[in-house]
Design a protein around this motif. Structure first.
Motif, PDB file in Angstrom:
ATOM      1  N   GLY A 173       0.799  -1.218   0.000  1.00 45.81           N
ATOM      2  CA  GLY A 173       0.000   0.000   0.000  1.00 45.81           C
ATOM      3  C   GLY A 173       0.833   1.270   0.000  1.00 45.81           C
ATOM      4  O   GLY A 173       0.301   2.354   0.026  1.00 45.81           O
ATOM      5  N   GLY A 174       2.128   1.152  -0.024  1.00 45.81           N
ATOM      6  CA  GLY A 174       3.041   2.284   0.003  1.00 45.81           C
ATOM      7  C   GLY A 174       4.451   1.759   0.195  1.00 45.81           C
ATOM      8  O   GLY A 174       4.749   0.610  -0.124  1.00 45.81           O
ATOM      9  N   PHE A 175       5.289   2.598   0.735  1.00 49.61           N
ATOM     10  CA  PHE A 175       6.662   2.177   0.985  1.00 49.61           C
ATOM     11  C   PHE A 175       6.704   1.220   2.170  1.00 49.61           C
ATOM     12  O   PHE A 175       5.956   1.371   3.126  1.00 49.61           O
ATOM     13  N   VAL A 176       7.593   0.243   2.075  1.00 49.21           N
ATOM     14  CA  VAL A 176       7.826  -0.675   3.186  1.00 49.21           C
ATOM     15  C   VAL A 176       9.328  -0.754   3.422  1.00 49.21           C
ATOM     16  O   VAL A 176      10.137  -0.522   2.509  1.00 49.21           O
ATOM     17  N   LEU A 177       9.684  -1.069   4.660  1.00 51.15           N
ATOM     18  CA  LEU A 177      11.093  -1.253   4.975  1.00 51.15           C
ATOM     19  C   LEU A 177      11.560  -2.582   4.393  1.00 51.15           C
ATOM     20  O   LEU A 177      10.845  -3.587   4.482  1.00 51.15           O
ATOM     21  N   PRO A 178      12.736  -2.614   3.781  1.00 51.20           N
ATOM     22  CA  PRO A 178      13.217  -3.867   3.190  1.00 51.20           C
ATOM     23  C   PRO A 178      13.668  -4.836   4.272  1.00 51.20           C
ATOM     24  O   PRO A 178      14.757  -4.707   4.823  1.00 51.20           O
ATOM     25  N   ARG A 179      12.802  -5.788   4.576  1.00 51.19           N
ATOM     26  CA  ARG A 179      13.069  -6.784   5.617  1.00 51.19           C
ATOM     27  C   ARG A 179      12.651  -8.152   5.152  1.00 51.19           C
ATOM     28  O   ARG A 179      11.822  -8.292   4.269  1.00 51.19           O
ATOM     29  N   GLU A 197       4.734  -6.945   6.301  1.00 52.95           N
ATOM     30  CA  GLU A 197       5.586  -5.836   5.860  1.00 52.95           C
ATOM     31  C   GLU A 197       5.472  -4.691   6.862  1.00 52.95           C
ATOM     32  O   GLU A 197       4.402  -4.446   7.428  1.00 52.95           O
ATOM     33  N   VAL A 198       6.565  -3.970   7.052  1.00 50.18           N
ATOM     34  CA  VAL A 198       6.590  -2.824   7.956  1.00 50.18           C
ATOM     35  C   VAL A 198       6.506  -1.566   7.092  1.00 50.18           C
ATOM     36  O   VAL A 198       7.440  -1.259   6.343  1.00 50.18           O
ATOM     37  N   PRO A 199       5.385  -0.839   7.171  1.00 57.28           N
ATOM     38  CA  PRO A 199       5.245   0.370   6.363  1.00 57.28           C
ATOM     39  C   PRO A 199       6.302   1.419   6.744  1.00 57.28           C
ATOM     40  O   PRO A 199       6.713   1.509   7.904  1.00 57.28           O
ATOM     41  N   PHE A 200       6.729   2.171   5.756  1.00 61.23           N
ATOM     42  CA  PHE A 200       7.641   3.286   5.989  1.00 61.23           C
ATOM     43  C   PHE A 200       6.900   4.560   5.646  1.00 61.23           C
ATOM     44  O   PHE A 200       6.403   4.716   4.530  1.00 61.23           O
ATOM     45  N   VAL A 201       6.829   5.469   6.611  1.00 58.11           N
ATOM     46  CA  VAL A 201       6.196   6.767   6.394  1.00 58.11           C
ATOM     47  C   VAL A 201       7.302   7.808   6.425  1.00 58.11           C
ATOM     48  O   VAL A 201       7.956   8.008   7.453  1.00 58.11           O
ATOM     49  N   SER A 202       7.500   8.464   5.312  1.00 59.20           N
ATOM     50  CA  SER A 202       8.579   9.431   5.193  1.00 59.20           C
ATOM     51  C   SER A 202       8.273  10.707   5.962  1.00 59.20           C
ATOM     52  O   SER A 202       7.156  11.229   5.923  1.00 59.20           O
ATOM     53  N   LEU A 203       9.272  11.206   6.660  1.00 60.28           N
ATOM     54  CA  LEU A 203       9.167  12.515   7.307  1.00 60.28           C
ATOM     55  C   LEU A 203       9.581  13.620   6.341  1.00 60.28           C
ATOM     56  O   LEU A 203       9.448  14.796   6.663  1.00 60.28           O
ATOM     57  N   SER A 204      10.066  13.238   5.173  1.00 60.43           N
ATOM     58  CA  SER A 204      10.538  14.208   4.187  1.00 60.43           C
ATOM     59  C   SER A 204       9.474  14.577   3.162  1.00 60.43           C
ATOM     60  O   SER A 204       9.506  15.673   2.612  1.00 60.43           O
TER      61      SER A 204
END
Length: 184
Positions: A98-104, A166-173
């Protein structure tokens, strides 16, 4: 810098070139190695279908490698096949993020993520190659872009099959500003 007269001291005929073409070839060589590593690390019988695809994909990395300096060895049929495989894997359980995920994930997932990065490095090197006045057949970066996306989707499918969320990644940028960093 130039080649040694000793052939044992020369790993690749073009290694001392100043341009980006050799960089592209080194990155696609790296990609081929990552694909081979992923094949050797994927021993899960439930993933034989992925092994079959990776075995068919790996030679494409070397075909891309020589397709700028030598004869074009990538065709529309290769790109169409990769796109069909990408669509297939996206339709599988876990094949969408659904968006960015951390590569794990456990092996070979990290190696497939390294393969994605090698695709990106190769594409970036092709940008430089073209800026240096060398014609880059468009099939090569197109294939590498599709392959990069396919490798990402394969990591999602493998993790799903193994029950790893999957662990979603939410950008602070990018996106809306967030007042504080989320912490667990």
């Amino acid at each position: 810098m130039k080649h040694s007269r000793d052939p044992d001291e020369n790993c690749y005929p073009f290694i001392y070139e100043a341009g980006a073409l050799c960089d592209f070839e080194v990155f696609t060589d790296e990609l081929c190695g990552h694909l081979g590593a992923a094949l050797s690390l994927l021993e899960d019988p439930a993933c034989q279908d992925i092994v079959d695809d990776l075995a068919a994909i790996q030679p494409l990395a070397f075909h891309a490698n020589g397709s700028v300096r030598g004869r074009l060895a990538i065709g529309e049929a290769d790109i169409d096949w990769l796109k069909a495989r990408l669509a297939h894997w996206r339709s599988q359980p876990g094949g969408q993020a659904g968006g960015f995920v951390l590569p794990r994930g456990a092996q070979p997932v990290p190696v497939l993520h390294q393969g994605r990065s090698a695709c990106k490095k190769a594409i970036r090197a092709l940008v430089q190659v073209e800026q240096q006045g060398i014609t880059v057949p468009l099939q090569v970066p197109r294939l590498l872009n599709v392959l990069c996306n396919l490798l990402f989707v394969l990591t999602l499918v493998i993790n799903h099959r193994r029950g790893l969320a999957e662990v979603p990644f939410v950008s602070l940028s990018y996106g809306r500003a967030v007042a504080t960093r989320p912490r667990d």
